[in-house]
Write a protein that holds these residues in place. Structure first.
Motif, PDB file in Angstrom:
ATOM      1  N   TRP A 170     -24.886 -20.722  -2.578  1.00 14.34           N
ATOM      2  CA  TRP A 170     -25.496 -19.595  -1.879  1.00 14.34           C
ATOM      3  C   TRP A 170     -25.605 -18.390  -2.816  1.00 14.34           C
ATOM      4  CZ3 TRP A 170     -22.999 -14.897  -1.170  1.00 14.34           C
ATOM      5  CH2 TRP A 170     -23.717 -13.943  -0.419  1.00 14.34           C
ATOM      6  N   ALA A 171     -24.518 -18.089  -3.533  1.00 20.07           N
ATOM      7  CA  ALA A 171     -24.513 -16.943  -4.437  1.00 20.07           C
ATOM      8  C   ALA A 171     -25.525 -17.119  -5.562  1.00 20.07           C
ATOM      9  CB  ALA A 171     -23.114 -16.729  -5.010  1.00 20.07           C
ATOM     10  N   MET A 172     -25.653 -18.332  -6.054  1.00 18.62           N
ATOM     11  CA  MET A 172     -26.618 -18.606  -7.121  1.00 18.62           C
ATOM     12  C   MET A 172     -28.044 -18.370  -6.632  1.00 18.62           C
ATOM     13  SD  MET A 172     -26.672 -21.999  -9.529  1.00 18.62           S
ATOM     14  CE  MET A 172     -27.607 -22.053 -11.055  1.00 18.62           C
ATOM     15  N   THR A 173     -28.300 -18.773  -5.407  1.00 17.80           N
ATOM     16  CA  THR A 173     -29.617 -18.544  -4.805  1.00 17.80           C
ATOM     17  C   THR A 173     -29.870 -17.051  -4.632  1.00 17.80           C
ATOM     18  OG1 THR A 173     -29.504 -20.661  -3.629  1.00 17.80           O
ATOM     19  CG2 THR A 173     -31.091 -19.043  -2.821  1.00 17.80           C
ATOM     20  N   GLU A 176     -22.264 -25.709 -12.008  1.00 14.56           N
ATOM     21  CA  GLU A 176     -21.304 -25.639 -13.107  1.00 14.56           C
ATOM     22  C   GLU A 176     -21.979 -25.242 -14.418  1.00 14.56           C
ATOM     23  OE1 GLU A 176     -18.220 -29.129 -11.577  1.00 14.56           O
ATOM     24  OE2 GLU A 176     -19.850 -29.628 -12.961  1.00 14.56           O
ATOM     25  N   ASP A 177     -23.106 -25.887 -14.730  1.00 11.45           N
ATOM     26  CA  ASP A 177     -23.732 -25.706 -16.037  1.00 11.45           C
ATOM     27  C   ASP A 177     -24.505 -24.398 -16.171  1.00 11.45           C
ATOM     28  OD1 ASP A 177     -22.672 -28.128 -16.672  1.00 11.45           O
ATOM     29  OD2 ASP A 177     -24.563 -29.100 -17.184  1.00 11.45           O
ATOM     30  N   PHE A 178     -25.129 -23.928 -15.094  1.00 13.54           N
ATOM     31  CA  PHE A 178     -26.005 -22.764 -15.204  1.00 13.54           C
ATOM     32  C   PHE A 178     -25.658 -21.633 -14.236  1.00 13.54           C
ATOM     33  CE2 PHE A 178     -28.566 -26.488 -16.473  1.00 13.54           C
ATOM     34  CZ  PHE A 178     -28.729 -26.159 -17.814  1.00 13.54           C
ATOM     35  N   GLY A 179     -24.641 -21.842 -13.410  1.00 15.30           N
ATOM     36  CA  GLY A 179     -24.218 -20.813 -12.473  1.00 15.30           C
ATOM     37  C   GLY A 179     -22.956 -20.111 -12.918  1.00 15.30           C
ATOM     38  N   VAL A 180     -21.833 -20.834 -12.857  1.00 16.92           N
ATOM     39  CA  VAL A 180     -20.546 -20.221 -13.183  1.00 16.92           C
ATOM     40  C   VAL A 180     -19.974 -20.677 -14.527  1.00 16.92           C
ATOM     41  CG1 VAL A 180     -19.887 -19.746 -10.801  1.00 16.92           C
ATOM     42  CG2 VAL A 180     -19.366 -21.989 -11.780  1.00 16.92           C
ATOM     43  N   SER A 228     -24.375  -4.941  -3.432  1.00 16.54           N
ATOM     44  CA  SER A 228     -24.576  -3.924  -2.391  1.00 16.54           C
ATOM     45  C   SER A 228     -25.346  -4.460  -1.187  1.00 16.54           C
ATOM     46  CB  SER A 228     -25.309  -2.711  -2.964  1.00 16.54           C
ATOM     47  OG  SER A 228     -26.598  -3.070  -3.421  1.00 16.54           O
ATOM     48  N   ASP A 229     -25.945  -5.648  -1.342  1.00 19.18           N
ATOM     49  CA  ASP A 229     -26.697  -6.259  -0.241  1.00 19.18           C
ATOM     50  C   ASP A 229     -25.789  -7.003   0.732  1.00 19.18           C
ATOM     51  OD1 ASP A 229     -29.375  -5.542  -1.021  1.00 19.18           O
ATOM     52  OD2 ASP A 229     -29.168  -6.969  -2.676  1.00 19.18           O
ATOM     53  N   PHE A 230     -24.491  -7.130   0.379  1.00 15.80           N
ATOM     54  CA  PHE A 230     -23.595  -7.947   1.184  1.00 15.80           C
ATOM     55  C   PHE A 230     -22.319  -7.189   1.542  1.00 15.80           C
ATOM     56  CE2 PHE A 230     -25.734 -10.597  -2.074  1.00 15.80           C
ATOM     57  CZ  PHE A 230     -26.624 -11.248  -1.239  1.00 15.80           C
ATOM     58  N   GLU A 231     -21.582  -7.758   2.473  1.00 16.89           N
ATOM     59  CA  GLU A 231     -20.275  -7.211   2.835  1.00 16.89           C
ATOM     60  C   GLU A 231     -19.357  -8.361   3.209  1.00 16.89           C
ATOM     61  OE1 GLU A 231     -21.267  -6.133   7.508  1.00 16.89           O
ATOM     62  OE2 GLU A 231     -21.321  -4.533   5.998  1.00 16.89           O
ATOM     63  N   GLY A 232     -18.079  -8.071   3.327  1.00 15.64           N
ATOM     64  CA  GLY A 232     -17.103  -9.077   3.730  1.00 15.64           C
ATOM     65  C   GLY A 232     -17.012 -10.229   2.743  1.00 15.64           C
ATOM     66  N   ARG A 233     -16.870 -11.439   3.283  1.00 19.74           N
ATOM     67  CA  ARG A 233     -16.709 -12.627   2.452  1.00 19.74           C
ATOM     68  C   ARG A 233     -17.927 -12.865   1.563  1.00 19.74           C
ATOM     69  NH1 ARG A 233     -13.585 -15.661  -0.721  1.00 19.74           N
ATOM     70  NH2 ARG A 233     -14.279 -17.829  -0.808  1.00 19.74           N
ATOM     71  N   GLN A 234     -19.122 -12.604   2.060  1.00 21.01           N
ATOM     72  CA  GLN A 234     -20.308 -12.800   1.244  1.00 21.01           C
ATOM     73  C   GLN A 234     -20.260 -11.926  -0.004  1.00 21.01           C
ATOM     74  OE1 GLN A 234     -23.777 -12.198   3.751  1.00 21.01           O
ATOM     75  NE2 GLN A 234     -23.941 -14.397   4.140  1.00 21.01           N
ATOM     76  N   LYS A 235     -19.854 -10.682   0.158  1.00 18.64           N
ATOM     77  CA  LYS A 235     -19.754  -9.783  -0.993  1.00 18.64           C
ATOM     78  C   LYS A 235     -18.710 -10.294  -1.976  1.00 18.64           C
ATOM     79  CE  LYS A 235     -19.215  -4.887  -2.211  1.00 18.64           C
ATOM     80  NZ  LYS A 235     -19.102  -3.512  -1.675  1.00 18.64           N
ATOM     81  N   GLU A 236     -17.580 -10.776  -1.457  1.00 16.71           N
ATOM     82  CA  GLU A 236     -16.510 -11.299  -2.303  1.00 16.71           C
ATOM     83  C   GLU A 236     -16.998 -12.497  -3.110  1.00 16.71           C
ATOM     84  OE1 GLU A 236     -11.942 -13.066  -1.887  1.00 16.71           O
ATOM     85  OE2 GLU A 236     -13.127 -12.603  -0.093  1.00 16.71           O
ATOM     86  N   VAL A 237     -17.692 -13.417  -2.441  1.00 28.45           N
ATOM     87  CA  VAL A 237     -18.196 -14.619  -3.110  1.00 28.45           C
ATOM     88  C   VAL A 237     -19.224 -14.248  -4.169  1.00 28.45           C
ATOM     89  CG1 VAL A 237     -19.582 -16.714  -2.786  1.00 28.45           C
ATOM     90  CG2 VAL A 237     -17.707 -16.196  -1.212  1.00 28.45           C
ATOM     91  N   PHE A 238     -20.116 -13.335  -3.840  1.00 28.35           N
ATOM     92  CA  PHE A 238     -21.143 -12.917  -4.797  1.00 28.35           C
ATOM     93  C   PHE A 238     -20.499 -12.289  -6.034  1.00 28.35           C
ATOM     94  CE2 PHE A 238     -24.572 -10.280  -6.514  1.00 28.35           C
ATOM     95  CZ  PHE A 238     -25.621 -11.194  -6.529  1.00 28.35           C
ATOM     96  N   GLN A 239     -19.451 -11.501  -5.827  1.00 28.25           N
ATOM     97  CA  GLN A 239     -18.743 -10.879  -6.949  1.00 28.25           C
ATOM     98  C   GLN A 239     -18.074 -11.948  -7.819  1.00 28.25           C
ATOM     99  OE1 GLN A 239     -16.220  -8.212  -4.697  1.00 28.25           O
ATOM    100  NE2 GLN A 239     -17.513  -6.426  -5.159  1.00 28.25           N
ATOM    101  N   ILE A 240     -17.478 -12.959  -7.176  1.00 27.25           N
ATOM    102  CA  ILE A 240     -16.851 -14.055  -7.920  1.00 27.25           C
ATOM    103  C   ILE A 240     -17.895 -14.771  -8.773  1.00 27.25           C
ATOM    104  CG2 ILE A 240     -15.796 -16.346  -7.687  1.00 27.25           C
ATOM    105  CD1 ILE A 240     -14.335 -15.248  -5.186  1.00 27.25           C
ATOM    106  N   MET A 243     -20.837 -13.713  -9.861  1.00 31.88           N
ATOM    107  CA  MET A 243     -21.371 -12.882 -10.928  1.00 31.88           C
ATOM    108  C   MET A 243     -20.347 -12.693 -12.045  1.00 31.88           C
ATOM    109  SD  MET A 243     -24.466 -12.421 -10.151  1.00 31.88           S
ATOM    110  CE  MET A 243     -24.830 -11.312 -11.511  1.00 31.88           C
ATOM    111  N   ARG A 244     -19.070 -12.604 -11.677  1.00 33.33           N
ATOM    112  CA  ARG A 244     -18.032 -12.455 -12.697  1.00 33.33           C
ATOM    113  C   ARG A 244     -17.995 -13.667 -13.624  1.00 33.33           C
ATOM    114  NH1 ARG A 244     -14.161 -11.554  -9.548  1.00 33.33           N
ATOM    115  NH2 ARG A 244     -13.059 -13.545  -9.521  1.00 33.33           N
ATOM    116  N   TYR A 245     -18.026 -14.868 -13.025  1.00 34.32           N
ATOM    117  CA  TYR A 245     -18.036 -16.088 -13.834  1.00 34.32           C
ATOM    118  C   TYR A 245     -19.338 -16.212 -14.613  1.00 34.32           C
ATOM    119  CZ  TYR A 245     -13.729 -18.314 -12.207  1.00 34.32           C
ATOM    120  OH  TYR A 245     -12.414 -18.616 -11.982  1.00 34.32           O
ATOM    121  N   ASN A 246     -20.444 -15.866 -13.970  1.00 32.62           N
ATOM    122  CA  ASN A 246     -21.743 -15.981 -14.617  1.00 32.62           C
ATOM    123  C   ASN A 246     -21.803 -15.109 -15.879  1.00 32.62           C
ATOM    124  OD1 ASN A 246     -24.799 -14.754 -14.730  1.00 32.62           O
ATOM    125  ND2 ASN A 246     -24.801 -16.906 -14.112  1.00 32.62           N
TER     126      ASN A 246
END
Length: 262
Positions: free
Chosen positions: A213-216, A143-147, A225-237, A239-242
């Motif tokens: 996982w996304a924070m790591t 919460e404090d340093f990720g999203v 670009s390193d991910f696809e499917g749900r992983q890509k979606e989560v990573f985008q979420i 990064m957007r919040y970050n």
């Protein structure tokens, strides 16, 4: 994680910080969630005085029940714990009569949610000022340093952050070790700022394990670009919040005046 050693480290850190600050104890808002339950238990274990405050604003009954269960358990286990309740619902309703409602409904709902958090911060500091206590924050690392999933100058307005270097999964692990009530351990994480049952995952669009996982992955300098499917979606979420909440996680910008202009 070496759970017992981490617990002892945090408790000693809390006690040392409070002693050096000349503080008599801690104030903490109890929401019925895992973060405030763990943080308050860690504060209680210092042996210093602890004031737990309930601050309902149209709160869901399940949140209230869990908060009261936790406070009762803490007071039974630790003689240094006291509690009080400040019903902020009338204050919140009166505030709403004095402001305008221009804009999209979703925006209005969000700013009012943040207002709840800031009313609670004000209440915590009122009691802390009276008693000479420190306001203990309950934010975790995601919460404090990720999203940046907190309210600036609301639940982000604290004197010290005991669990901000712990992932949410680690907070749960410590909660189980500390004997936090099972109802809180099993509860779906929720900030409770909207007066309904929506969860943190409902708001963010990803679960805490996914966000961890996304924070790591970000720390490992991965890109979408390193991910696809749900992983890509989560990573985008993530990064957007970050990116959008970086203003919360960075120092307040200061306009520095050149010496030749002074």
């Amino acid at each position: 994680m070496q759970t017992e050693k981490v617990v002892n480290h945090i408790v000693n850190w809390l006690k040392d910080y409070a002693t050096k600050a000349g503080s008599k104890g801690f104030v903490i808002g109890i929401s019925g969630g895992i973060d405030s339950a763990v943080t308050s238990t860690l504060c209680a274990k210092t042996g210093l005085k602890l004031l737990c405050i309930e601050m309902p604003i149209h709160q869901a009954e399940s949140h209230v029940n869990r908060a009261q269960e936790h406070i009762s358990q803490l007071k039974e286990r630790f003689s240094n714990v006291k509690s009080t309740k400040t019903n902020l619902t009338p204050v919140f309703e009166e505030f709403k009569t004095e402001v305008t409602y221009e804009g999209k409904q979703t925006t209005i709902d969000m700013v009012l949610a943040n207002t709840r958090a800031r009313l609670r911060m004000t209440t915590l500091y009122y009691h802390a000022g009276l008693l000479g206590y420190l306001v203990a924050g309950t934010g975790n690392k995601v919460e404090d340093f990720g999203v940046g999933f907190y309210t600036k100058y609301g639940d982000g307005g604290v004197d010290l952050s005991p669990i901000a270097d712990l992932m949410k999964s680690e907070v749960f692990e410590i909660g189980r070790f500390l004997g936090v009530p099972d109802s809180i351990i099993k509860a779906v994480p929720s900030d409770g700022l909207f007066g309904d049952t929506r969860s943190d995952e409902d708001q963010i669009g990803a679960s805490y394990p996914e966000l961890e996982w996304a924070m790591t992955m970000k720390d490992e300098e991965k890109t979408e670009s390193d991910f696809e499917g749900r992983q890509k979606e989560v990573f985008q979420i993530f990064m957007r919040y970050n990116h959008s909440n970086m203003h919360k996680m960075s120092a307040i910008p200061v306009c520095e005046i050149p010496n030749n202009l002074k």
